[in-house]
Design a protein around this motif. Structure first.
Motif, PDB file in Angstrom:
ATOM      1  N   SER A  30       0.828  -1.106  -0.058  1.00 25.80           N
ATOM      2  CA  SER A  30      -0.029  -0.004  -0.061  1.00 25.80           C
ATOM      3  C   SER A  30       0.713   1.018   0.049  1.00 25.80           C
ATOM      4  O   SER A  30       2.015   1.425   0.704  1.00 25.80           O
ATOM      5  CB  SER A  30      -1.012   0.177   1.186  1.00 25.80           C
ATOM      6  OG  SER A  30      -2.117  -0.689   0.915  1.00 25.80           O
ATOM      7  N   VAL A  31       0.466   2.327  -0.792  1.00 27.36           N
ATOM      8  CA  VAL A  31       0.802   3.625  -0.816  1.00 27.36           C
ATOM      9  C   VAL A  31       0.618   4.280   0.362  1.00 27.36           C
ATOM     10  O   VAL A  31      -0.603   4.359   0.750  1.00 27.36           O
ATOM     11  CB  VAL A  31       0.662   4.160  -2.055  1.00 27.36           C
ATOM     12  CG1 VAL A  31       1.346   5.808  -2.033  1.00 27.36           C
ATOM     13  CG2 VAL A  31       1.147   3.404  -3.290  1.00 27.36           C
ATOM     14  N   VAL A  33      -0.327   7.864   2.024  1.00 27.56           N
ATOM     15  CA  VAL A  33      -0.628   9.396   1.663  1.00 27.56           C
ATOM     16  C   VAL A  33      -0.240  10.348   2.552  1.00 27.56           C
ATOM     17  O   VAL A  33      -0.759   9.931   3.800  1.00 27.56           O
ATOM     18  CB  VAL A  33      -1.776   9.503   1.157  1.00 27.56           C
ATOM     19  CG1 VAL A  33      -2.103  10.930   0.611  1.00 27.56           C
ATOM     20  CG2 VAL A  33      -2.195   8.438  -0.056  1.00 27.56           C
ATOM     21  N   ILE A 108       2.641   1.856  -9.847  1.00 25.36           N
ATOM     22  CA  ILE A 108       1.788   2.300  -9.045  1.00 25.36           C
ATOM     23  C   ILE A 108       0.455   1.833  -9.804  1.00 25.36           C
ATOM     24  O   ILE A 108       0.243   2.313 -10.834  1.00 25.36           O
ATOM     25  CB  ILE A 108       1.896   3.577  -8.343  1.00 25.36           C
ATOM     26  CG1 ILE A 108       3.225   3.766  -7.790  1.00 25.36           C
ATOM     27  CG2 ILE A 108       0.650   3.834  -7.311  1.00 25.36           C
ATOM     28  CD1 ILE A 108       3.438   5.206  -7.420  1.00 25.36           C
ATOM     29  N   GLN A 110      -3.920   1.399  -8.603  1.00 21.67           N
ATOM     30  CA  GLN A 110      -4.862   1.304  -7.475  1.00 21.67           C
ATOM     31  C   GLN A 110      -4.225   1.651  -6.132  1.00 21.67           C
ATOM     32  O   GLN A 110      -4.887   1.026  -5.234  1.00 21.67           O
ATOM     33  CB  GLN A 110      -5.610  -0.127  -7.756  1.00 21.67           C
ATOM     34  CG  GLN A 110      -6.221  -0.289  -8.938  1.00 21.67           C
ATOM     35  CD  GLN A 110      -7.334   0.889  -9.204  1.00 21.67           C
ATOM     36  OE1 GLN A 110      -8.130   1.277  -8.400  1.00 21.67           O
ATOM     37  NE2 GLN A 110      -7.608   1.352 -10.459  1.00 21.67           N
ATOM     38  N   ASN A 111      -3.315   2.687  -5.844  1.00 22.03           N
ATOM     39  CA  ASN A 111      -2.741   2.748  -4.593  1.00 22.03           C
ATOM     40  C   ASN A 111      -2.029   1.799  -4.045  1.00 22.03           C
ATOM     41  O   ASN A 111      -1.892   1.714  -2.755  1.00 22.03           O
ATOM     42  CB  ASN A 111      -4.080   3.587  -3.693  1.00 22.03           C
ATOM     43  CG  ASN A 111      -3.478   4.352  -2.525  1.00 22.03           C
ATOM     44  OD1 ASN A 111      -2.575   4.874  -2.883  1.00 22.03           O
ATOM     45  ND2 ASN A 111      -4.147   4.621  -1.410  1.00 22.03           N
ATOM     46  N   ARG A 112      -1.565   0.826  -4.826  1.00 21.08           N
ATOM     47  CA  ARG A 112      -0.555  -0.165  -4.416  1.00 21.08           C
ATOM     48  C   ARG A 112       0.597   0.029  -5.303  1.00 21.08           C
ATOM     49  O   ARG A 112       0.384   0.460  -6.542  1.00 21.08           O
ATOM     50  CB  ARG A 112      -1.262  -1.467  -4.522  1.00 21.08           C
ATOM     51  CG  ARG A 112      -2.341  -1.535  -3.471  1.00 21.08           C
ATOM     52  CD  ARG A 112      -2.983  -2.802  -3.390  1.00 21.08           C
ATOM     53  NE  ARG A 112      -2.189  -3.899  -2.792  1.00 21.08           N
ATOM     54  CZ  ARG A 112      -2.083  -3.891  -1.233  1.00 21.08           C
ATOM     55  NH1 ARG A 112      -2.994  -3.121  -0.686  1.00 21.08           N
ATOM     56  NH2 ARG A 112      -1.503  -4.638  -0.640  1.00 21.08           N
ATOM     57  N   TYR A 113       1.859  -0.373  -4.749  1.00 22.33           N
ATOM     58  CA  TYR A 113       2.977  -0.408  -5.573  1.00 22.33           C
ATOM     59  C   TYR A 113       3.829  -1.364  -5.418  1.00 22.33           C
ATOM     60  O   TYR A 113       3.736  -2.306  -4.732  1.00 22.33           O
ATOM     61  CB  TYR A 113       3.857   0.913  -5.177  1.00 22.33           C
ATOM     62  CG  TYR A 113       4.508   0.721  -3.845  1.00 22.33           C
ATOM     63  CD1 TYR A 113       5.772   0.307  -3.521  1.00 22.33           C
ATOM     64  CD2 TYR A 113       3.883   0.949  -2.539  1.00 22.33           C
ATOM     65  CE1 TYR A 113       6.402   0.196  -2.504  1.00 22.33           C
ATOM     66  CE2 TYR A 113       4.468   0.719  -1.417  1.00 22.33           C
ATOM     67  CZ  TYR A 113       5.775   0.296  -1.485  1.00 22.33           C
ATOM     68  OH  TYR A 113       6.127   0.126  -0.149  1.00 22.33           O
ATOM     69  N   GLU A 148      -3.810  10.716  -3.358  1.00 20.37           N
ATOM     70  CA  GLU A 148      -4.020   9.439  -3.603  1.00 20.37           C
ATOM     71  C   GLU A 148      -3.846   9.022  -5.133  1.00 20.37           C
ATOM     72  O   GLU A 148      -3.594   7.921  -5.336  1.00 20.37           O
ATOM     73  CB  GLU A 148      -5.677   9.046  -3.220  1.00 20.37           C
ATOM     74  CG  GLU A 148      -5.741   8.839  -1.861  1.00 20.37           C
ATOM     75  CD  GLU A 148      -6.052  10.340  -1.239  1.00 20.37           C
ATOM     76  OE1 GLU A 148      -6.214  11.540  -2.262  1.00 20.37           O
ATOM     77  OE2 GLU A 148      -5.951  10.513   0.091  1.00 20.37           O
ATOM     78  N   SER A 149      -4.274   9.765  -6.071  1.00 27.36           N
ATOM     79  CA  SER A 149      -3.994   9.378  -7.560  1.00 27.36           C
ATOM     80  C   SER A 149      -3.558  10.951  -8.443  1.00 27.36           C
ATOM     81  O   SER A 149      -3.820  11.795  -7.925  1.00 27.36           O
ATOM     82  CB  SER A 149      -5.575   8.947  -8.052  1.00 27.36           C
ATOM     83  OG  SER A 149      -6.590  10.072  -7.974  1.00 27.36           O
TER      84      SER A 149
END
Length: 186
Positions: A30-31, A33, A108, A110-113, A148-149
C-alpha cells in the motif's frame, strides 16, 4: 456431461482469479499518503539547486530528487527521476551514461505499488532475449505520496525507501536507497 465440464471450467476460472488477486495483494504494498508532503522546505530548496549529472557537478535542470543508494558494490551515484502514466503510474530512478545503465522502478496501480530493479544496454547479444534477468528480492520498501491518484500533468511529491537483495548465494549483496522526489506526471 456439458454441465459437468462447465462447472469444472468455472471452478478453474474462479481459482485463477482468486490466485491473481491474492498475488496482487501479497506482492504489491500500500502507498502511504501525506497531503502535507509538498510543504516540506526540502522541495523548495530543490528549485534553487541544479541537478547533478554524470558529466558534471552542475546540471542545467532544477533538482528533482535526492535519492541515494548504498551498497558494498557501488559508490555514490547521481540518479535521475522520471515519472510516467501509461496506463499505470511509473516512477523510475535511473543512472547511466546513455549507452548502458539501470536503476529502480516503482509501478503504482490502484494505490498499491511494486519496486523492481532494471537495467539497459545498447550492447545487445543475439540470445539476450533468453536471459530472464538477475535474481532480486525486495526485503523492505516504503512509498509516501502527496495524493491518492494522479493524472497526466499533475505535480507529484514523494518519498521512498527500499532494501533489495540482488543475486543469491555467495555473490549476493544488499542495496539500500532512500530519498525525496518531485516531478510532473508525463
Amino acid at each position: 456431461m456439458i454441465k459437468k465440464t462447465g462447472k469444472i471450467a468455472l471452478i478453474i476460472i474462479l481459482g485463477f482469479l482468486v490466485f491473481i488477486t491474492g498475488k496482487f495483494f501479497l506482492e504489491w504494498k500500500s502507498v502511504e499518503v501525506d497531503h502535507s508532503l509538498s510543504q516540506k522546505p526540502l522541495f523548495k530548496a530543490f528549485n534553487k539547486q541544479k541537478q547533478a549529472t554524470i558529466w558534471s557537478q552542475e546540471g542545467e535542470d532544477a533538482k528533482t530528487n535526492d535519492f541515494k543508494i548504498t551498497s558494498d558494490s557501488t559508490s555514490f551515484e547521481y540518479y535521475s527521476c522520471y515519472i510516467n502514466r501509461n496506463p499505470a503510474l511509473n516512477i523510475t530512478f535511473s543512472v547511466g551514461d546513455g549507452f548502458s545503465g539501470g536503476g529502480y522502478q516503482i509501478d503504482i496501480l490502484q494505490n498499491r505499488y511494486k519496486v523492481s530493479p532494471y537495467s539497459y544496454t545498447d550492447n545487445i547479444k543475439p540470445l539476450d532475449f533468453l536471459n530472464t534477468g538477475e535474481y532480486y528480492k525486495v526485503l523492505d520498501s516504503k512509498l509516501i505520496l502527496n495524493q491518492e491518484s494522479y493524472q497526466k500533468g499533475d505535480r507529484i511529491f514523494g518519498y521512498t525507501e527500499l532494501k533489495i537483495q540482488e543475486g543469491y548465494g555467495p555473490g549476493k549483496y544488499i542495496v539500500e536507497g532512500k530519498g525525496y522526489f518531485k516531478g510532473k506526471v508525463n
